[in-house]
Design an enzyme around this catalytic site. Structure first.
Site, PDB file in Angstrom:
ATOM      1  N   LYS A 152      -1.722   9.274  -1.462  1.00 57.50           N
ATOM      2  CA  LYS A 152      -0.394   8.834  -1.671  1.00 57.50           C
ATOM      3  C   LYS A 152       0.293   8.144  -0.313  1.00 57.50           C
ATOM      4  O   LYS A 152       0.068   9.220   0.507  1.00 57.50           O
ATOM      5  CB  LYS A 152      -0.456   9.423  -2.827  1.00 57.50           C
ATOM      6  CG  LYS A 152      -0.424   9.517  -4.945  1.00 57.50           C
ATOM      7  CD  LYS A 152      -0.740   8.115  -4.525  1.00 57.50           C
ATOM      8  CE  LYS A 152      -1.482   7.448  -6.034  1.00 57.50           C
ATOM      9  NZ  LYS A 152      -2.586   7.473  -6.285  1.00 57.50           N
TER      10      LYS A 152
HETATM   11  C1  LIG Z   1      -1.976   4.290 -11.473  1.00 54.96           C
HETATM   12  C2  LIG Z   1      -2.494   5.858 -11.737  1.00 54.96           C
HETATM   13  N1  LIG Z   1      -1.931   6.418 -12.477  1.00 54.96           N
HETATM   14  C3  LIG Z   1      -1.618   7.509 -11.948  1.00 54.96           C
HETATM   15  C4  LIG Z   1      -2.275   8.570 -11.246  1.00 54.96           C
HETATM   16  C5  LIG Z   1      -2.704   9.850 -11.440  1.00 54.96           C
HETATM   17  O1  LIG Z   1      -2.003  10.684 -10.246  1.00 54.96           O
HETATM   18  P1  LIG Z   1      -3.125  11.594 -10.007  1.00 54.96           P
HETATM   19  O2  LIG Z   1      -4.493  11.236  -9.390  1.00 54.96           O
HETATM   20  O3  LIG Z   1      -1.927  12.743  -8.947  1.00 54.96           O
HETATM   21  O4  LIG Z   1      -3.597  12.864 -10.924  1.00 54.96           O
HETATM   22  C6  LIG Z   1      -3.254   7.900 -10.191  1.00 54.96           C
HETATM   23  C7  LIG Z   1      -3.446   8.780  -8.374  1.00 54.96           C
HETATM   24  O5  LIG Z   1      -4.433   8.122  -8.332  1.00 54.96           O
HETATM   25  C8  LIG Z   1      -2.471   6.218 -10.129  1.00 54.96           C
HETATM   26  O6  LIG Z   1      -3.346   5.292  -9.132  1.00 54.96           O
END
Ligand SMILES: Cc1ncc(COP(=O)(O)O)c(C=O)c1O
Length: 372
Positions: free
Chosen positions: A180
């Site tokens: 990110k």
């Molecule tokens: C659109 C979206 N929602 C939720 C997430 C979930 O985040 P995390 O990977 O920190 O659990 C991501 C991450 O990849 C994402 O791209």
């Protein structure tokens, strides 16, 4: 290989981690509070609760809003599977809706048609960093009694109507995973102005142990406690928070560089008739990914062409209604189906060099000219 995504980490992050090692309290503690406070100040949000992933942020928000079995949550099919799994974890049903083919953002006309008496919430996804139509979405709280749980995993640092995403909504969830715009290694936060929800989420992230956060924030624990509610093991460790603190200091620089690359791509691809770009106003967003659309029968060939030139590409994402877990009888999502076959993601991260950007542009242009 020119990487699709890469974390911009180095000595600053190591120095912050060293502070944690020097004290020896690795789990949730002083740095977690520092990170929460810094994010809260940056966003201008009422409350910020740090957790271990963006997925946990989404699940915890929904769970603390009382969403569960028998409920439905509307979510665009074109999102990471994390959005769908977070809803499913509560026992509620994710109901897929369409996305706008020009922006890849939730299609609110379509979403509205899919509301039912069981719908308790809508989960817009600020896809690739662009904010959804929050004015209309927030009006649904009043109109339909829905909660709006924003999946802002891609949009830390983006603005909507002059206000930062995360400062004005109902519940906003961010991710700080390794690719990110800023990373904690793994991490996430919930930002909300709802004090009751913030309180519930703060307790539930630490196994439901009543007011445990107040002790952990000082690198301490308490030994006598009550557990008044269902909780989860979702807290953010000092090590991960330390990485996030170093990253947050460089967010402005990361956003600038990503905007510059996206604008460069946009200009270069504009003359290419068979490569479609997404309509984005980069001046107000924190760009997460640069996505193009190629004709579906050419996508595999395109991705292989890029790979042969040492350039990584990706797909953000396969529509979730294609997955056996989330497919529902009789549902029709022709736009998401088409997007799922056409979208391709090109390299975008803040350490991408100008030469690498030029190499990507050259490879895309040559492919285009070859098919013409
Ligand atoms: C659109 C979206 N929602 C939720 C997430 C979930 O985040 P995390 O990977 O920190 O659990 C991501 C991450 O990849 C994402 O791209």
């Amino acid at each position: 290989m020119i990487k699709l995504a890469k974390a911009a980490i180095g000595p600053d992050e190591m120095a912050q981690i060293q502070r944690v090692f020097d004290v020896g309290w690795l789990g949730m503690g002083v740095q977690t509070l520092e990170f929460e406070t810094a994010v809260k100040e940056y966003l201008g949000a009422g409350h910020v609760i740090a957790v271990n992933t963006g997925t946990s942020a989404l699940h915890l928000s929904l769970a603390c809003l009382g969403i569960g079995p028998g409920d439905e949550v509307i979510v665009p099919s074109l999102t990471y599977v994390a959005s769908f799994q977070a809803i499913a974890m509560t026992g509620a049903t994710p109901v897929s809706c369409e996305s706008d083919p020009e922006t890849l953002l939730i299609d609110l006309d379509d979403a509205e048609k899919r509301l039912s008496p069981r719908t308790k919430a809508v989960m817009p996804v600020h896809y690739a960093g662009q904010p959804c139509d929050m004015r209309r979405l927030l009006s649904w709280r009043e109109k339909y009694g829905l909660r709006v749980v924003e999946d802002a995993a891609h949009a830390f640092g983006s603005f909507y109507g002059g206000a930062k995403v995360g400062s004005f909504g109902d519940v906003t969830c961010f991710s700080f995973d390794s690719i990110k715009i800023i990373t904690c290694g793994e991490g996430g936060v919930i930002a909300t102005n709802d004090a009751e929800l913030a309180d519930a989420a703060r307790n539930a992230r630490l196994l439901g142990v009543d007011r445990e956060s107040e002790f952990r924030y000082k690198n301490e624990r308490k030994w006598f406690y009550d557990v008044p509610c269902q909780g989860y093991r979702y807290h953010l460790s000092n090590i991960n928070a330390a990485i996030g603190l170093a990253q947050l200091a460089k967010l402005g620089e990361f956003i600038e560089r990503r905007r510059e690359i996206c604008l460069h791509y946009d200009r270069a691809f504009q003359p290419l008739e068979r490569i479609r770009t997404i309509k984005v106003d980069y001046s107000t967003i924190s760009p997460f990914a640069y996505i193009i659309r190629v004709e579906s029968d050419l996508r595999d060939e395109f991705m292989n062409w890029m790979k042969a030139r040492q350039i990584e590409t990706g797909i953000h994402y396969l529509p979730n209604h294609w997955h056996s877990m989330f497919r529902r009888e009789g549902e029709s999502l022709p736009v998401a189906d088409r997007l799922g076959r056409e979208i391709v993601t090109l390299p975008l991260h803040s350490r991408l060099t100008n030469d690498e950007v030029d190499a990507v542009i050259e490879a895309v242009t040559n492919f285009h000219n070859e098919i013409d």
